[in-house]
Design a protein around this motif. Structure first.
Motif, PDB file in Angstrom:
ATOM      1  N   MET A 155      16.706 -12.606  -0.982  1.00 14.63           N
ATOM      2  CA  MET A 155      16.426 -11.542  -0.018  1.00 14.63           C
ATOM      3  C   MET A 155      15.611 -12.058   1.156  1.00 14.63           C
ATOM      4  N   PHE A 156      14.671 -12.942   0.881  1.00 19.35           N
ATOM      5  CA  PHE A 156      13.794 -13.445   1.939  1.00 19.35           C
ATOM      6  C   PHE A 156      14.383 -14.651   2.671  1.00 19.35           C
ATOM      7  N   THR A 157      15.190 -15.449   1.973  1.00 25.70           N
ATOM      8  CA  THR A 157      15.741 -16.654   2.602  1.00 25.70           C
ATOM      9  C   THR A 157      17.113 -16.417   3.217  1.00 25.70           C
ATOM     10  N   ASN A 158      17.743 -15.283   2.867  1.00 29.37           N
ATOM     11  CA  ASN A 158      19.103 -14.963   3.297  1.00 29.37           C
ATOM     12  C   ASN A 158      20.112 -15.986   2.782  1.00 29.37           C
ATOM     13  N   LEU A 159      19.831 -16.556   1.609  1.00 27.54           N
ATOM     14  CA  LEU A 159      20.778 -17.412   0.912  1.00 27.54           C
ATOM     15  C   LEU A 159      21.478 -16.593  -0.165  1.00 27.54           C
ATOM     16  N   ASN A 160      22.541 -17.139  -0.740  1.00 28.25           N
ATOM     17  CA  ASN A 160      23.195 -16.465  -1.859  1.00 28.25           C
ATOM     18  C   ASN A 160      23.283 -17.370  -3.073  1.00 28.25           C
ATOM     19  N   LEU A 161      22.168 -18.020  -3.382  1.00 25.16           N
ATOM     20  CA  LEU A 161      22.076 -18.876  -4.567  1.00 25.16           C
ATOM     21  C   LEU A 161      22.242 -18.045  -5.839  1.00 25.16           C
ATOM     22  N   THR A 162      22.722 -18.690  -6.896  1.00 24.18           N
ATOM     23  CA  THR A 162      22.759 -18.039  -8.208  1.00 24.18           C
ATOM     24  C   THR A 162      21.657 -18.546  -9.128  1.00 24.18           C
ATOM     25  N   GLU A 191       8.942 -22.558  -3.499  1.00 21.77           N
ATOM     26  CA  GLU A 191       8.395 -23.094  -2.248  1.00 21.77           C
ATOM     27  C   GLU A 191       9.420 -23.966  -1.539  1.00 21.77           C
ATOM     28  N   VAL A 192      10.029 -24.909  -2.250  1.00 19.68           N
ATOM     29  CA  VAL A 192      10.959 -25.819  -1.591  1.00 19.68           C
ATOM     30  C   VAL A 192      12.193 -25.063  -1.119  1.00 19.68           C
ATOM     31  N   THR A 193      12.615 -24.042  -1.877  1.00 26.25           N
ATOM     32  CA  THR A 193      13.774 -23.256  -1.454  1.00 26.25           C
ATOM     33  C   THR A 193      13.477 -22.511  -0.162  1.00 26.25           C
ATOM     34  N   SER A 194      12.298 -21.902  -0.087  1.00 26.97           N
ATOM     35  CA  SER A 194      11.909 -21.170   1.105  1.00 26.97           C
ATOM     36  C   SER A 194      11.814 -22.100   2.315  1.00 26.97           C
ATOM     37  N   LYS A 195      11.216 -23.255   2.134  1.00 30.78           N
ATOM     38  CA  LYS A 195      11.006 -24.157   3.265  1.00 30.78           C
ATOM     39  C   LYS A 195      12.296 -24.841   3.710  1.00 30.78           C
ATOM     40  N   ILE A 196      13.179 -25.136   2.768  1.00 35.50           N
ATOM     41  CA  ILE A 196      14.478 -25.689   3.130  1.00 35.50           C
ATOM     42  C   ILE A 196      15.285 -24.666   3.928  1.00 35.50           C
ATOM     43  N   ALA A 197      15.240 -23.402   3.465  1.00 35.67           N
ATOM     44  CA  ALA A 197      16.033 -22.349   4.113  1.00 35.67           C
ATOM     45  C   ALA A 197      15.602 -22.102   5.557  1.00 35.67           C
ATOM     46  N   LYS A 198      14.350 -22.399   5.879  1.00 36.20           N
ATOM     47  CA  LYS A 198      13.845 -22.158   7.228  1.00 36.20           C
ATOM     48  C   LYS A 198      14.232 -23.254   8.220  1.00 36.20           C
ATOM     49  N   LEU A 199      14.750 -24.380   7.716  1.00 38.77           N
ATOM     50  CA  LEU A 199      15.139 -25.468   8.609  1.00 38.77           C
ATOM     51  C   LEU A 199      16.455 -25.137   9.307  1.00 38.77           C
ATOM     52  N   GLU A 200      16.602 -25.604  10.509  1.00 43.80           N
ATOM     53  CA  GLU A 200      17.817 -25.343  11.275  1.00 43.80           C
ATOM     54  C   GLU A 200      18.929 -26.304  10.872  1.00 43.80           C
ATOM     55  N   LEU A 231       6.878 -15.620  -8.513  1.00 46.17           N
ATOM     56  CA  LEU A 231       6.950 -14.378  -7.729  1.00 46.17           C
ATOM     57  C   LEU A 231       5.967 -14.431  -6.561  1.00 46.17           C
ATOM     58  N   TYR A 232       4.740 -14.849  -6.837  1.00 50.50           N
ATOM     59  CA  TYR A 232       3.722 -14.981  -5.794  1.00 50.50           C
ATOM     60  C   TYR A 232       4.172 -15.971  -4.711  1.00 50.50           C
ATOM     61  N   CYS A 233       4.776 -17.097  -5.146  1.00 51.67           N
ATOM     62  CA  CYS A 233       5.180 -18.127  -4.183  1.00 51.67           C
ATOM     63  C   CYS A 233       6.330 -17.659  -3.297  1.00 51.67           C
ATOM     64  N   ILE A 234       7.248 -16.881  -3.861  1.00 47.57           N
ATOM     65  CA  ILE A 234       8.338 -16.344  -3.040  1.00 47.57           C
ATOM     66  C   ILE A 234       7.767 -15.521  -1.897  1.00 47.57           C
ATOM     67  N   LEU A 235       6.811 -14.658  -2.218  1.00 50.63           N
ATOM     68  CA  LEU A 235       6.198 -13.812  -1.187  1.00 50.63           C
ATOM     69  C   LEU A 235       5.347 -14.641  -0.227  1.00 50.63           C
ATOM     70  N   LYS A 236       4.569 -15.563  -0.773  1.00 53.35           N
ATOM     71  CA  LYS A 236       3.669 -16.373   0.049  1.00 53.35           C
ATOM     72  C   LYS A 236       4.429 -17.199   1.078  1.00 53.35           C
ATOM     73  N   TYR A 237       5.439 -17.926   0.643  1.00 52.44           N
ATOM     74  CA  TYR A 237       6.115 -18.860   1.555  1.00 52.44           C
ATOM     75  C   TYR A 237       7.178 -18.189   2.400  1.00 52.44           C
ATOM     76  N   SER A 238       7.553 -16.965   2.042  1.00 49.89           N
ATOM     77  CA  SER A 238       8.499 -16.228   2.873  1.00 49.89           C
ATOM     78  C   SER A 238       7.802 -15.410   3.961  1.00 49.89           C
ATOM     79  N   LEU A 239       6.627 -14.838   3.630  1.00 54.14           N
ATOM     80  CA  LEU A 239       5.974 -13.926   4.543  1.00 54.14           C
ATOM     81  C   LEU A 239       4.840 -14.537   5.340  1.00 54.14           C
ATOM     82  N   PHE A 240       4.190 -15.543   4.763  1.00 54.17           N
ATOM     83  CA  PHE A 240       2.940 -16.030   5.380  1.00 54.17           C
ATOM     84  C   PHE A 240       2.969 -17.498   5.752  1.00 54.17           C
TER      85      PHE A 240
END
Length: 241
Positions: A155-162, A191-200, A231-240
């Motif tokens: 939801m936060f990364t806009n990926l469709n991983l399973t 964390e790594v999923t969130s940060k990878i997803a933000k790269l262009e 759960l905390y890390c998903i919110l932390k690295y997606s929102l902040f």
């Protein structure tokens, strides 16, 4: 357009895996990688309290044909910290994360490499929830928790991983070495999923893999506390972040 890879770095965090570390290294040794790709194995012992170090030293002394780089933390810092140490020392064009137990099968490295060798991918996740490979039947609530965390991450990364929490992740080494990774324990995955997803212009693929899970009696370490941290890390690295 195909891609040439000369070396794959295999990063193994190890904590109290004296009973299995030699077995997983044997499996890695016996894998023949596509296109004659060389293997570099980086083992990071996260201050184990069992005979992991002795088992590794015995293995290295009798298997010098396998390129093993060994590092040790002087205090227990967590799986994520061990991965940070291993990732920083990788010299292959791509690297894959491998647990020191027997839950994941190194024979599937070639499956992870296929999208890369075709010139299509920069990052490949190995999913335990897709494909027709064998999967040991274990914990219902673990699978529900995993799917919940993956869905929330998506939801936060806009990926469709399973399977965001999978161990098997293959990265372009320069890309992951360029990330500032902070999580010392099991928060590494979100964390790594969130940060990878933000790269262009990052091309992320997913392939189905097998899974030979362990029970807690057999040495499984991740628990409910780690789920809440994820759960905390998903919110932390997606929102902040």
């Amino acid at each position: 357009m195909t891609k040439q890879i000369n070396k794959l770095s295999i990063v193994i965090p190890a904590y109290n895996e004296g009973k299995t570390i030699h077995l997983i290294l044997d499996r890695i040794k016996n894998v023949i990688l596509s296109n004659g790709i060389e293997k570099e194995v980086i083992v990071v012992n996260d201050c184990s309290t069992d005979d992991t170090e002795q088992a590794l030293q015995r293995y290295i002394s009798t298997n010098q044909a396998l390129n093993i780089q060994y590092f040790k933390h002087e205090k227990n810092m967590g799986k994520g910290a061990a991965l940070h140490t291993g990732i920083a020392r990788a010299t292959g064009e791509f690297l894959v994360i491998q647990d020191a137990d027997l839950e994941y099968d190194p024979d599937e490295y070639n499956d992870l490499l296929k999208p890369v060798l075709k010139g299509s991918a920069d990052v490949v996740y190995g999913s335990r929830f897709m494909g027709g490979s064998p999967h040991r039947i274990l914990f219902f609530w673990h699978s529900i928790g995993n799917k919940f965390l993956t869905s929330l991450s998506n939801m936060f990364t806009n990926l469709n991983l399973t399977d965001m929490e999978t161990c098997y992740k293959l990265f372009d080494t320069k890309i992951i070495q360029g990330l500032k990774l902070e999580e010392k324990r099991f928060g590494f995955e979100p964390e790594v999923t969130s940060k990878i997803a933000k790269l262009e212009n990052i091309r992320i693929y997913e392939v189905g893999i097998s899974y030979y899970g362990r029970t807690y009696a057999e040495g499984k370490k991740i628990g409910m506390r780690d789920g809440f941290r994820a759960l905390y890390c998903i919110l932390k690295y997606s929102l902040f972040k």
